[in-house]
Write a protein that holds these residues in place. Sequence first.
Motif, short mmCIF file in Angstrom:
data_model
loop_
_atom_site.label_atom_id
_atom_site.label_comp_id
_atom_site.label_asym_id
_atom_site.label_seq_id
_atom_site.Cartn_x
_atom_site.Cartn_y
_atom_site.Cartn_z
N SER A 57 -2.40 56.29 -58.35
CA SER A 57 -1.19 55.60 -58.79
C SER A 57 -1.42 54.09 -58.80
N SER A 58 -0.77 53.43 -59.74
CA SER A 58 -0.78 51.96 -59.81
C SER A 58 0.62 51.52 -60.21
N PRO A 59 0.97 50.25 -60.01
CA PRO A 59 2.37 49.84 -60.13
C PRO A 59 3.04 50.20 -61.47
N THR A 60 2.34 50.02 -62.59
CA THR A 60 2.94 50.28 -63.90
C THR A 60 2.23 51.39 -64.64
N GLY A 61 1.13 51.92 -64.08
CA GLY A 61 0.32 52.90 -64.79
C GLY A 61 -0.68 52.26 -65.74
N ILE A 62 -0.67 50.91 -65.84
CA ILE A 62 -1.66 50.21 -66.67
C ILE A 62 -2.91 50.02 -65.83
N PRO A 63 -4.05 50.56 -66.25
CA PRO A 63 -5.25 50.48 -65.41
C PRO A 63 -5.81 49.05 -65.34
N TYR A 64 -6.69 48.86 -64.37
CA TYR A 64 -7.42 47.60 -64.21
C TYR A 64 -8.79 47.78 -64.83
N ILE A 65 -9.05 47.02 -65.89
CA ILE A 65 -10.31 47.16 -66.64
C ILE A 65 -10.84 45.76 -66.91
N GLY A 66 -12.05 45.48 -66.42
CA GLY A 66 -12.64 44.16 -66.67
C GLY A 66 -13.33 43.64 -65.44
N LYS A 67 -13.77 42.39 -65.50
CA LYS A 67 -14.50 41.78 -64.39
C LYS A 67 -13.57 41.52 -63.22
N MET A 68 -14.03 41.88 -62.02
CA MET A 68 -13.23 41.64 -60.82
C MET A 68 -13.21 40.14 -60.48
N PRO A 69 -12.12 39.65 -59.91
CA PRO A 69 -12.03 38.22 -59.57
C PRO A 69 -13.08 37.80 -58.54
N ASN A 70 -13.63 36.61 -58.73
CA ASN A 70 -14.48 35.92 -57.73
C ASN A 70 -15.86 36.53 -57.52
N ILE A 71 -16.18 37.64 -58.19
CA ILE A 71 -17.52 38.22 -58.08
C ILE A 71 -18.09 38.30 -59.50
N GLU A 72 -19.24 37.69 -59.72
CA GLU A 72 -19.75 37.52 -61.08
C GLU A 72 -20.26 38.82 -61.71
N ASN A 73 -20.66 39.78 -60.89
CA ASN A 73 -21.29 40.98 -61.47
C ASN A 73 -20.61 42.28 -61.02
N LEU A 74 -19.30 42.20 -60.77
CA LEU A 74 -18.53 43.38 -60.36
C LEU A 74 -17.39 43.62 -61.34
#
Length: 368
Positions: A306-323
């Motif tokens: 589950s996530s707050p709106t059902g919109i997934p998290y896709i992309g580069k993670m904050p503050n880490i250049e290769n995650l």
Amino acid sequence: MHIAIIGAGVSGLLTALELIQQGCTVSIFDQQHAGNAASWAGGGILSPMYPWRYPREVNHLAQHGKTLYQSWNEKLLPETGIDFEIHETGMLIFDEADFEMGLNYKEQYNEPMQHCEYLQGLQIESVNPHISKQFQHAIYFPHLANVRNPRLLKSIIKYLQQHPNATLYENTWIEHFNIENNQIQSLQTANGQHFQADQYVIATGAWSNTWAQQLQLSIPVAPVQGQMMLFKTPENWLPTMCMNNVMYLIPRMDGHVVCGSSMDHLGFDKRPSVQTQQNIFKACIEMVPDLANFPIVKQWAGLRPSSPTGIPYIGKMPNIENLWANFGHYRNGLCMGPASAQLLRQLMLNQDTIVKAEAYSTERLTPL
């Protein structure tokens, strides 16, 4: 480029497929057997249930699911001998409160898969003769399909296992990121092994909050249990999918009918409850009374991320250049999965994107 993917559910496996097609090398890690959690447990409807109830960003990804799975099936079937069994049954929805919204959605967005028609009495019977006579009205979606997700997962896993650019590590719990200078240097397993790659992907579904402390981020993803039931009827007995009050029936080609699903906040508990099973059975028999004449062959539960709106998290993670991230799909991981994986591949390789990427950005994650 060598990419380590943590999580071998549908999101991680499809991400691996996308990347190896571009010449990348992938290592995929799973804490248990690949494809054995929520991706296996779900129903495989290739559309959000009641798409008008979801944000547009969910539908933007989901509308590509059927065509992308058809393309992958065409590519993988000769290599694996396992058909995804994409079953174009259409769907009847009996929730009268949703009729107007469903018909308006069709007119407003003109998505081919969401074309629907209002049916009454004899029209319903001509589409599906097994529907209870108490349902005299429905909206009918003739183009909706389902994918037989256990077969989908088996096919992808078999393909990856025999591909020279992919390595699958099962029963391997990644415990720690070794981070220096805002870059992950290696992954560390529970038994002290280290694995190195150029880029890293979190695709850990309901377990994604595991990384919150290490990354000093609030990751609002939590498990929500859903229970399912499986009937065995004659081949092609039930001609359409059916839905009422968020309960659904999904016919497979060989006569199995998948029924679900519940929503319970029970942490990581996957034990089915008798009361929920009875509720699912009652809802199924209400729609299709003759199902009571056939055996129940299996019951199980899975954990949705589950996530707050059902919109997934896709992309580069904050503050880490290769995650990178590909998680938080909630109830729609199977139908959003192919486009989510394609979007992540496009972002990682600086390519044009299938949808506008900003809406899925991990910048929505806040510091702890």
